[in-house]
Each structure stands twice: as C-alpha cells, then as structure tokens.
Design an enzyme around this catalytic site. Structure first.
Site, PDB file in Angstrom:
ATOM      1  N   TYR A  84      58.108  56.629  17.809  1.00 55.40           N
ATOM      2  CA  TYR A  84      56.983  55.713  18.096  1.00 55.40           C
ATOM      3  C   TYR A  84      57.358  54.284  18.080  1.00 55.40           C
ATOM      4  CZ  TYR A  84      55.713  54.286  13.487  1.00 55.40           C
ATOM      5  OH  TYR A  84      55.596  53.802  12.287  1.00 55.40           O
TER       6      TYR A  84
ATOM      7  N   LEU B 186      63.502  50.823   7.974  1.00 57.57           N
ATOM      8  CA  LEU B 186      63.565  50.547   9.549  1.00 57.57           C
ATOM      9  C   LEU B 186      64.423  49.297   9.880  1.00 57.57           C
ATOM     10  CD1 LEU B 186      62.274  52.036  11.966  1.00 57.57           C
ATOM     11  CD2 LEU B 186      60.555  50.346  11.836  1.00 57.57           C
TER      12      LEU B 186
ATOM     13  N   LYS C 262      62.385  55.863  14.032  1.00 54.30           N
ATOM     14  CA  LYS C 262      61.212  55.563  13.696  1.00 54.30           C
ATOM     15  C   LYS C 262      60.309  56.750  14.122  1.00 54.30           C
ATOM     16  CE  LYS C 262      57.883  51.713  14.720  1.00 54.30           C
ATOM     17  NZ  LYS C 262      57.342  51.503  13.273  1.00 54.30           N
TER      18      LYS C 262
ATOM     19  N   GLU D 258      61.378  48.996   1.255  1.00 54.09           N
ATOM     20  CA  GLU D 258      60.580  48.353   2.477  1.00 54.09           C
ATOM     21  C   GLU D 258      58.882  48.614   1.921  1.00 54.09           C
ATOM     22  OE1 GLU D 258      61.373  49.629   6.370  1.00 54.09           O
ATOM     23  OE2 GLU D 258      61.796  51.590   5.587  1.00 54.09           O
TER      24      GLU D 258
HETATM   25  N1  PDD Z   1      55.520  49.736  11.464  1.00 57.95           N
HETATM   26  N2  PDD Z   1      59.178  49.542   7.847  1.00 57.95           N
HETATM   27  C1  PDD Z   1      58.495  50.419   8.657  1.00 57.95           C
HETATM   28  C2  PDD Z   1      58.611  51.788   7.689  1.00 57.95           C
HETATM   29  C3  PDD Z   1      57.734  50.386   9.509  1.00 57.95           C
HETATM   30  O1  PDD Z   1      56.727  51.477   9.707  1.00 57.95           O
HETATM   31  C4  PDD Z   1      57.472  49.378  10.068  1.00 57.95           C
HETATM   32  C5  PDD Z   1      56.764  48.830  11.363  1.00 57.95           C
HETATM   33  C6  PDD Z   1      58.571  48.219   9.777  1.00 57.95           C
HETATM   34  C7  PDD Z   1      58.494  46.939  10.742  1.00 57.95           C
HETATM   35  O2  PDD Z   1      59.029  47.126  11.918  1.00 57.95           O
HETATM   36  P1  PDD Z   1      58.688  46.081  13.057  1.00 57.95           P
HETATM   37  O3  PDD Z   1      58.951  44.656  12.658  1.00 57.95           O
HETATM   38  O4  PDD Z   1      59.550  46.343  14.345  1.00 57.95           O
HETATM   39  O5  PDD Z   1      57.221  46.493  13.407  1.00 57.95           O
HETATM   40  C8  PDD Z   1      59.266  48.376   8.830  1.00 57.95           C
HETATM   41  C9  PDD Z   1      54.451  49.800  12.352  1.00 57.95           C
HETATM   42  C10 PDD Z   1      53.880  48.424  12.758  1.00 57.95           C
HETATM   43  C11 PDD Z   1      53.424  50.655  12.208  1.00 57.95           C
HETATM   44  O6  PDD Z   1      53.960  51.859  11.843  1.00 57.95           O
HETATM   45  O7  PDD Z   1      52.201  50.697  12.705  1.00 57.95           O
END
Ligand code: PDD
Length: 281
Positions: free
Chosen positions: A33, A203, A147, A179
């Site tokens: 996703y 991620l 992801k 994270e």
């Molecule tokens: N999540 N780390 C994890 C485990 C994440 O699920 C996310 C993002 C990030 C940050 O990635 P980005 O800057 O590309 O959004 C880091 C999304 C927002 C979610 O699951 O809703």
C-alpha cells in the site's frame, strides 16, 4: 455523504465497494500500500510514492496494475469526486484473488483499491502539544522496507501506547530505535538530525527523505546512524515524519521529557519548511 471508492476499474459508492474473500491481501496480507497526503486538493510528493510502490511490488513479484501516471489519474479523480481538500489517498495493490494456496497463483490479476480519507494535517494540535511515545520491542518481520499491509504488530504497539496514556510507540530492536508504528523516528543532538540509515529494518519514508533534503538545504547537518532509547531521552529534540503527520515533535519517551519537554526549534522549523513545500506542490 458517502465516499466514492475505486475498486478494480470501477468508481463505486463506499457501501458497494467490495473485494473477494479469496483476495490474497485478505488471506495472506499479500498486498502493498501507499498513503499519499493531500494538501489544498493536491497530491504531495506523488512521484516518490509511485517509485516506492513499484519497488515494493517488484520485491514481491506482483505486477504493477497500471503505470504510475494512470494510477495518479485515478487518485486525482477520487480527490475531485470526494471533494477532498486535506487528508490522504490510500492505495492498495494485492496479488489478486485465487484459491487459498501458499504458493503464488498463476495468471491472477492484481487487485487495486483506492480511497480517500479527510484529515487535518496542517492544523494539527499535536504540532503544539507534542507527542508522548512509549518504547516497545519491534516484533515485525525483517522486510520492513516493503510497504505491505501486514500491520498487526504496528497496530498492537499503537494500541498499547494509547492504553498506556501515550500517543504512539517507538519500536526497539537490539537496543536501537527502529521507527514509530507508522512513522520514521529521528532525534536532534548538538543541532544535528540523527536518523537511522535506510535498510530492510525500516520503511524508506517519503517524508523522511523530503525532511532530510529540506534540512540539508537549510544548513542543518544530518547524521545517519542508529540511536538508542537512552540517547533519544537525552536528546535536545525528538521528532517523527510520515505522510499522515508530516513532521511532528515527540516531547516525552517512556515518561521522560525530551529536551525542555516542549516542541523544539529544529522540529518547528522542519515542519514549517515541509508544509511550505507541500503547499506549493
Ligand atoms: N505509514 N514507517 C512506517 C512503519 C510507516 O507505516 C510509515 C508510513 C512511515 C513513514 O513513511 P512516509 O513518510 O512515506 O509516509 C514509516 C503510513 C502513513 C500509514 O501506514 O498510514
């Protein structure tokens, strides 16, 4: 008012938007996703999200259902149909629906679901209040760079944080912070941003990347290395980045205040720079 949701070629009212019970996303979490934020009705950093989507799919040998430009067109159409001003677009690509079998099915068509969700991103009270996080062992799998929708461990950690009266959890492995449950974690030490380097363990956040670029352009030094919980508690500032939060301050870790216990100047500056750029997208 009901949202319009995109499912495998159709724009449908949300109540009519359905996928098969044999969908491998449902049975095996065999799906990836992306969440792309929307500011002023426009996608933020969409090209980078499309590149990461293609990489995640490639790692799982799932075909990209459409090219990036076509997916973006569907996303823009949904933003328009749902009158979305601020929030996000969620997109999920799965391997498809087939009889339940651990082996990859042959000749199955990937599934594509896209929906929008309204959320206040800019006017977020957490930017002033700051977030309290607790730390938890990172029990996720070893390919966090892909992801996937396997989000149960992260969901358990988030709920444990809320149950403990905190806002989120930072996950820890071998003594080092990996994270947040749905965001990347960073600290500020001696004016420098300390952030864990990219690997299979985290991620590769799109917001992390943009924030580090903006920091560099602003003359803020960056040190890419893992950091411990103790170091984070002793840091001047701590912060998270994600498409759902942009840049937000973390003001306590396991009950210990970080710095002054209030949002610090580096985090404030980075949030302002990020929002400025998002608005110009
Ligand atoms: N999540 N780390 C994890 C485990 C994440 O699920 C996310 C993002 C990030 C940050 O990635 P980005 O800057 O590309 O959004 C880091 C999304 C927002 C979610 O699951 O809703």
């Amino acid at each position: 008012m009901s949202r319009v949701v995109y499912v495998n070629g159709e724009f449908l009212p949300e109540a009519a938007a359905k996928i098969s019970v044999f969908d491998r996303g449902f049975l095996f979490a065999d799906a990836v996703y992306e969440v792309t934020s929307v500011v002023d009705g426009r996608l933020v950093d969409s090209a980078a999200h499309m590149t990461r989507l293609a990489r995640s799919l490639g790692e799982l040998r799932i075909e990209m259902p459409f090219d990036a430009g076509e997916i973006e067109m569907i996303e823009r159409e949904l933003i328009k149909r749902n009158g979305l001003h601020e929030g996000g677009v969620y997109l999920q690509v799965g391997r498809g629906a087939a009889d339940r079998d651990f082996a990859f099915p042959r000749q199955v068509k990937p599934s594509l679901v896209i929906f929008t969700q309204a959320k206040k991103l800019i006017d977020n009270p957490a930017a002033e209040k700051g977030l309290a996080v607790i730390t938890m062992p990172d029990i996720r799998w070893q390919r966090r760079d892909i992801k996937t929708v396997q989000l149960l461990a992260a969901s358990l950690a988030k709920q444990a944080a809320l149950d403990a009266g905190a806002d989120d959890a930072w996950m820890v492995e071998n003594g080092f912070v990996t994270e947040g449950t749905s965001n990347n974690a960073h600290i500020v030490v001696d004016g420098r941003i300390v952030t864990r380097p990219l690997s299979n363990e985290i991620l590769h956040g799109i917001t992390r990347r943009a924030m580090l670029r903006l920091a560099g352009e602003d003359g803020i030094e960056i040190e890419e290395r893992p950091f411990t919980v103790e170091e984070a508690q002793a840091a001047a500032e701590a912060l998270i980045t994600s498409a759902g939060s942009f840049v937000l301050p973390v003001v306590s870790i396991d009950g210990k205040p970080v710095g002054t216990g209030k949002p610090g100047p580096v985090t404030r500056r980075l949030r302002a720079l990020y929002i400025d750029e998002a608005r110009q997208a």
